[in-house]
Enzyme design. Structure first.
Site, PDB file in Angstrom:
ATOM      1  N   CYS A   9      35.688 -44.880   9.120  1.00  0.00           N
ATOM      2  CA  CYS A   9      34.863 -45.384   8.115  1.00  0.00           C
ATOM      3  C   CYS A   9      33.591 -44.659   7.779  1.00  0.00           C
ATOM      4  O   CYS A   9      33.478 -43.929   8.478  1.00  0.00           O
ATOM      5  CB  CYS A   9      34.458 -47.072   8.717  1.00  0.00           C
ATOM      6  SG  CYS A   9      35.616 -48.182   9.011  1.00  0.00           S
ATOM      7  N   GLY A  35      37.298 -43.262   4.103  1.00  0.00           N
ATOM      8  CA  GLY A  35      38.006 -44.611   4.281  1.00  0.00           C
ATOM      9  C   GLY A  35      38.326 -44.659   2.876  1.00  0.00           C
ATOM     10  O   GLY A  35      37.614 -45.069   1.911  1.00  0.00           O
ATOM     11  N   ASN A 109      31.382 -48.125  11.681  1.00  0.00           N
ATOM     12  CA  ASN A 109      32.048 -47.014  11.875  1.00  0.00           C
ATOM     13  C   ASN A 109      32.514 -46.493  13.270  1.00  0.00           C
ATOM     14  O   ASN A 109      31.543 -46.470  13.946  1.00  0.00           O
ATOM     15  CB  ASN A 109      31.279 -45.694  11.076  1.00  0.00           C
ATOM     16  CG  ASN A 109      32.180 -44.587  11.517  1.00  0.00           C
ATOM     17  OD1 ASN A 109      31.818 -43.363  11.576  1.00  0.00           O
ATOM     18  ND2 ASN A 109      33.644 -44.539  11.371  1.00  0.00           N
ATOM     19  N   GLY A 110      33.606 -46.536  13.572  1.00  0.00           N
ATOM     20  CA  GLY A 110      34.112 -46.182  14.936  1.00  0.00           C
ATOM     21  C   GLY A 110      34.960 -47.040  15.570  1.00  0.00           C
ATOM     22  O   GLY A 110      35.734 -47.929  14.978  1.00  0.00           O
ATOM     23  N   TYR A 250      37.117 -30.995  10.550  1.00  0.00           N
ATOM     24  CA  TYR A 250      38.086 -31.904   9.421  1.00  0.00           C
ATOM     25  C   TYR A 250      37.354 -32.827   8.509  1.00  0.00           C
ATOM     26  O   TYR A 250      37.271 -32.983   7.420  1.00  0.00           O
ATOM     27  CB  TYR A 250      39.272 -32.130   9.909  1.00  0.00           C
ATOM     28  CG  TYR A 250      40.237 -33.097   9.073  1.00  0.00           C
ATOM     29  CD1 TYR A 250      40.632 -32.445   7.799  1.00  0.00           C
ATOM     30  CD2 TYR A 250      40.277 -34.315   9.027  1.00  0.00           C
ATOM     31  CE1 TYR A 250      41.503 -33.181   6.713  1.00  0.00           C
ATOM     32  CE2 TYR A 250      41.246 -35.289   8.219  1.00  0.00           C
ATOM     33  CZ  TYR A 250      41.687 -34.490   7.078  1.00  0.00           C
ATOM     34  OH  TYR A 250      42.402 -35.123   6.180  1.00  0.00           O
TER      35      TYR A 250
END
Ligand code: SF4
Length: 457
Positions: A9, A35, A109-110, A250
């Protein structure tokens, strides 16, 4: 990257701006790479929270009129790819909650490694969950907290959980931001005309015209108040930082910066380090577009080899209309990536990818290069072998799916059809990024946060 390895996210938050929703929508466009399943914005308007979210890309979820229907001066936004919780509308974020301490909205996020146990306990205590996300565990813990304010309730909830995470939480007092104690997931602070904002990546700050201030430190909880101040509610500890190495390898956009460091330049140095560790007997260097091009550039520069455009990516691939029985699996790869035969014909190719996870696509790619006339294909990966699943918010499925796990390096080379195959070392990642430490758990199996009961919800 030839394999699909997806970030969980991206989050954004801003206070004290009459155009808060529009700015948040702009920021979400910049974070779209983190996302693509759902997007949402929550705004604070005279003490009330309004929400618009849905499935799809940001431009599919938000028309201009959707944003104008979100008046308010503070906002948070979220783009989601699911790692826990299925891809369905109720799991889209931000999550909105009306608690006894007041309304709040959460964007996350996570991944929380102990969310399943916490959820079981909360359900036994009578909590009713509306989603299958680990984010809702935090919402329930906040709603049930005996603290005197939402700010305390948020800190109380985080103290009961562990994992790799970054949060943006909208409350009537502003926006709360938090990063896990090891800073595995990123979060940065910015400022737009004297008003603070926060984002998963600096590219979102750039998108709204904000200046970068600093990183939220590992373990730090901050409050961006509606008058423009930034209060540190829980101090962080920068010495514990173990930022996800894959952010630099990345995930992050190459125009983002991490701790003042250009992601593009970090990737270029990963390529240079790879060249020092594993030079290939090649005539030309190709990068797998787009994410591996900076590493290919660094690799070629270090070995004084030409880097050429030997692979072209089709950005507009949709569904196939050809009967699956009529075409091979390779044609799926061919639709996404095509070879410029003139670049590779009669030459020894060094093919640079930033990572190799499931390996299936790389197998097809080496075949395409040979079919186009390459006489040798030497695959070089600008990260170590991916041997262990991620439990901190990256979708790598389970261990069985990781091609590098099942095979030794030579067996792996045969599987992907390369003349040689080499990976960057874990030490090489640290050397190239210039950081004392990173989370490298998917390469080394050394998890900074214990993952004992990290079963997916
Ligand atoms: S395990 Fe790998 S992908 Fe997951 S946070 Fe650590 S470095 Fe990143």
């Amino acid at each position: 990257m030839t394999d699909e390895l997806r970030e969980a996210c991206g989050v954004f938050g801003i206070v004290g701006r009459p155009d808060a929703a529009a700015l948040t929508a702009e920021a979400l466009f910049a974070l779209q790479h983190r996302g693509q399943e759902s997007a949402g914005i929550a705004v604070l308007d005279e003490g009330a929270i309004r929400l618009h979210k849905g499935m799809g890309l940001v431009h599919e979820v938000f028309q201009v009129e959707d944003v104008t229907r979100l008046p308010g001066t503070s906002a948070i936004g979220h783009v989601r790819y699911s790692t826990t919780g299925a891809s369905r509308p109720e799991n889209a974020q931000p999550l909105y909650v009306r608690a006894h301490l007041g309304p709040f909205a959460l964007a996350h996020n996570g991944n929380l490694v102990d969310a399943l146990a916490a959820r079981d306990r909360l359900e036994r205590e009578g909590a009713i969950f509306q989603t299958t996300t680990d984010t809702e565990v935090v919402a329930h813990l906040m709603a049930r907290s005996r603290s005197g304010s939402l700010e305390e309730a948020f800190q109380d909830a985080l103290s009961q959980l562990s994992g790799g995470y970054a949060f943006a939480v909208l409350t009537p007092n502003g926006v709360l931001g938090a990063r896990d104690p090891f800073g595995i997931r990123p979060l940065v602070l910015g400022e737009l005309h004297g008003m603070p904002c926060l984002a998963s990546e600096t590219c979102a700050l750039t998108a709204v015209g904000a200046d970068y201030l600093r990183e939220v430190e590992p373990g730090e909880v901050v409050q961006l108040d509606v008058h423009g101040g930034i209060q540190v509610l829980t101090p962080g500890d920068p010495s514990r930082e173990k930022l996800c190495a894959f952010e630099l390898i990345y995930f992050a956009r190459p125009d983002s910066r991490s701790a003042g460091e250009s992601i593009y330049q970090a990737r270029r140095r990963l390529g240079q380090q790879l060249a020092r560790e594993a030079p290939a007997p090649a005539d030309v260097v190709l990068g797998v577009p787009d994410s591996s091009l900076p590493a290919a550039e660094g690799y070629a520069a270090e070995l004084l080899l030409p880097q050429e455009l030997g692979l072209v990516k089709n950005r507009y691939v949709g569904r196939t209309f050809i009967n699956p029985g009529q075409h091979s699996r390779e044609s799926g790869v061919q639709r996404k990536l095509t070879v410029v035969a003139e670049v590779v014909r009669g030459r020894r190719v060094a093919l640079i990818d930033d990572s190799l996870v499931r390996g299936t696509t790389m197998r097809h790619l080496t075949r395409l290069l040979r079919d186009a006339g390459a006489i040798e294909v030497h695959v070089r990966i600008a990260s170590p072998r991916y041997l262990h699943p991620c439990h901190y918010g990256i979708d790598t499925s389970n261990r069985d799916e990781l091609i590098a796990v099942a095979a030794g390096e030579d067996h792996l080379r045969q599987l992907i059809g390369a003349d040689s195959l080499k990976f960057l070392s874990a030490q090489g990642v640290l050397r190239a990024t210039g950081r004392p430490d990173h989370c490298l758990a998917c390469f080394t199996g050394e998890y900074p946060v214990p993952v004992g009961d990290s079963d997916e919800i």
